[in-house]
Scaffold this active site. Sequence first.
Site, PDB file in Angstrom:
ATOM      1  N   ARG A 170     -30.127 -27.786 -33.518  1.00 32.44           N
ATOM      2  CA  ARG A 170     -29.131 -27.584 -32.474  1.00 32.44           C
ATOM      3  C   ARG A 170     -28.601 -26.161 -32.572  1.00 32.44           C
ATOM      4  O   ARG A 170     -28.426 -25.643 -33.663  1.00 32.44           O
ATOM      5  CB  ARG A 170     -27.966 -28.546 -32.673  1.00 32.44           C
ATOM      6  CG  ARG A 170     -28.383 -29.978 -32.558  1.00 32.44           C
ATOM      7  CD  ARG A 170     -27.245 -30.871 -32.995  1.00 32.44           C
ATOM      8  NE  ARG A 170     -27.718 -32.255 -33.021  1.00 32.44           N
ATOM      9  CZ  ARG A 170     -26.987 -33.274 -33.448  1.00 32.44           C
ATOM     10  NH1 ARG A 170     -25.766 -33.061 -33.888  1.00 32.44           N
ATOM     11  NH2 ARG A 170     -27.477 -34.485 -33.436  1.00 32.44           N
ATOM     12  N   ASP A 184     -25.219 -23.877 -31.222  1.00 23.05           N
ATOM     13  CA  ASP A 184     -23.882 -24.045 -30.656  1.00 23.05           C
ATOM     14  C   ASP A 184     -23.734 -23.323 -29.322  1.00 23.05           C
ATOM     15  O   ASP A 184     -24.564 -22.487 -28.961  1.00 23.05           O
ATOM     16  CB  ASP A 184     -22.838 -23.459 -31.617  1.00 23.05           C
ATOM     17  CG  ASP A 184     -22.587 -24.370 -32.789  1.00 23.05           C
ATOM     18  OD1 ASP A 184     -22.756 -25.590 -32.625  1.00 23.05           O
ATOM     19  OD2 ASP A 184     -22.231 -23.859 -33.870  1.00 23.05           O
ATOM     20  N   ARG A 207     -23.146 -18.542 -39.201  1.00 19.96           N
ATOM     21  CA  ARG A 207     -21.955 -17.841 -38.725  1.00 19.96           C
ATOM     22  C   ARG A 207     -20.871 -17.784 -39.805  1.00 19.96           C
ATOM     23  O   ARG A 207     -20.127 -16.800 -39.897  1.00 19.96           O
ATOM     24  CB  ARG A 207     -21.422 -18.514 -37.464  1.00 19.96           C
ATOM     25  CG  ARG A 207     -22.332 -18.264 -36.250  1.00 19.96           C
ATOM     26  CD  ARG A 207     -21.989 -19.183 -35.080  1.00 19.96           C
ATOM     27  NE  ARG A 207     -20.600 -19.050 -34.692  1.00 19.96           N
ATOM     28  CZ  ARG A 207     -19.952 -19.921 -33.920  1.00 19.96           C
ATOM     29  NH1 ARG A 207     -20.586 -20.991 -33.454  1.00 19.96           N
ATOM     30  NH2 ARG A 207     -18.694 -19.727 -33.614  1.00 19.96           N
TER      31      ARG A 207
END
Lengths: 259, 259
Positions: free
Chosen positions: A52, A54, A200
Site C-alpha cells: 500500500r 499512503d 517516512r
Amino acid sequence: MGRRLLKIEYDGTNFCGWQLQPDVRTVQGELERAVSKAAGKNTRTVLHGAGRTDAGVHALSQMAHFDSHSSHSCHTYLHAINFWLSTHDISVRAIYEVPDNFHARFDAVKKTYRYSIILSETKRPLFERYCTRIDRKVDINSLNSAAELIKGTHDFASFTASGGDTESTVRTIFNSHWIREGDMLNYFIEGSGFTYNMVRNLVGSMTEVGCGGFSLKKFESILECNDRKQAGPTAPPGGLMLYEICYGRSLSLFNKYET
Amino acid sequence: MGRRLLKIEYDGTNFCGWQLQPDVRTVQGELERAVSKAAGKNTRTVLHGAGRTDAGVHALSQMAHFDSHSSHSCHTYLHAINFWLSTHDISVRAIYEVPDNFHARFDAVKKTYRYSIILSETKRPLFERYCTRIDRKVDINSLNSAAELIKGTHDFASFTASGGDTESTVRTIFNSHWIREGDMLNYFIEGSGFTYNMVRNLVGSMTEVGCGGFSLKKFESILECNDRKQAGPTAPPGGLMLYEICYGRSLSLFNKYET
C-alpha cells in the site's frame, strides 16, 4: 484466463492512497474499475497490490495481480486497461501472464523506495510536486552515517506508525544511502519489506540528524528503544516514491508486454 | 529606491503565459500584484521581463526588473514578494540592486531553453507535467545532426509563428544539442534571442527528423526557405523551460540576495 500481474506508475498527489476505500479516489479503486471494464465484466475484479502507498505517495513501479476471466493477449489487455483508466495520473506500463500461485505481495523479495528532498530557502515550483523542501542546511555525511545504521535486520517499532496490519515490526534492509546532486538529496532504501509509514519516519529522523537536531547516538538509541514516541517527525508523503519491486522468479521468463 | 532585478521560477501549467492580459491568470500579472504589495504601493508596479513565455511553458530562471519606490533591503524585498505571491507555482529566488540603465530584456546577451521529451508507448504520470511524450522511436544521432545545422546566425522565419512583435527573424545560436538519458531526451539551445514560438517550432521539425518523417536535407531546406508553411508541427508547450538568462555585466557584482 489465468493470473495477470501489472506494473503501474502513478502520481499520488490527487489520490487518497493505494487502498480501496468507499467514497474517495484511490489508485486501487480506479484500477479495479478499469480492469473490470477491460475484461468485459460487470462485477468487480479484485486487485492484489504488492504494497500500500499512503495518500500523496507516488509510484514509479507498483505491482498488482488479478485473476482474469478474459483471454485477452497481454498487448490487448494493457491498452484496454489504459483506455478505460482515462486519467493522466495512473498508467499501466507492463503486464505479465503469471502462474496461479504467484502473488504480487507475498512473492516480492525486495522493495525499493526513493525519498527526494530539495534544499532551498525559497519555494521551488518546479520541484515540490515530487520533493519535500528543507530550508535548513543538511549535512550529507551525517545523513549517510544514520542511513548506514539502518542496514541489516532490525526491529523498526520506533519507526512504525500505529494502524498497520502486521504484527512483527522486524525487517531486513539490504541497502540504505543518500545521494546529493546539486540542491537535490535522494535517499534510496531497499528492504525485504517496510512497516506502516516506516520510510517516512526514518527520513524524518535522519533529516533531524542531517540538520543537527539529533546526534547520531540519539538516532541509534531511537532505533534500539522500540518506542515510536522517541523518533522524529514523519516526513511528508510527496517526497516518497515506490521505486521498484523485485520477485524471486524473474518476470522476464513470463509471457508479457512491456512498454 | 532604484531598479531591482528578480530571478523567478515558475510552473507554467496553470498560467496563460508570462505576459499581462486582462481577465486571465498570467505570471506577470501575479508578480506585479505581489511586488506592488511588497513595496507598499496601491498603484501598479510595472515589471519588464527578459522574455515572454507562452501558456504552459515553465521557467527555471526568468528575469524581470522594476523600479522600486521602497528602500527595502534585498532580503526583505524577496521574502515580502514571496509572501504576497501566496501561490505554489511562482517563486522569486533572487533579487539584485541594478543600475537605472540596466534592462532585463535589452541587456540579456544569451538565453538558454531546455526542451524535454519522454519516450514511451504508454502514459508516464510522473513525467508528463514537464516533458512531452513521444510514442515513436527517435534516433538521437539524427536529432543531433539537425541540431548542429541550427548553430550560427540564420534567418529563422521558417520557425517563427506570426504574432511576434519583432521585425527581424535573424538570430544567432551559440549552442544546440540533444542529450539522451534512459527514456529522456533533453534539448538545450543557447542563443542571442528567440523569435515567437521558435524553440517549439524547431523541436517539432527536429523530432520529425528523429522519427524519420523528414530527411536531414528536408530540414536544411526548411531552415533556408524562410517559409513557415514548410516546417513541421509546433511541439507542445509543457516540455519547454526557460532555463537561464545571461547578462553582459555579471550579476555577482551587484548588491543582492540569492537563495
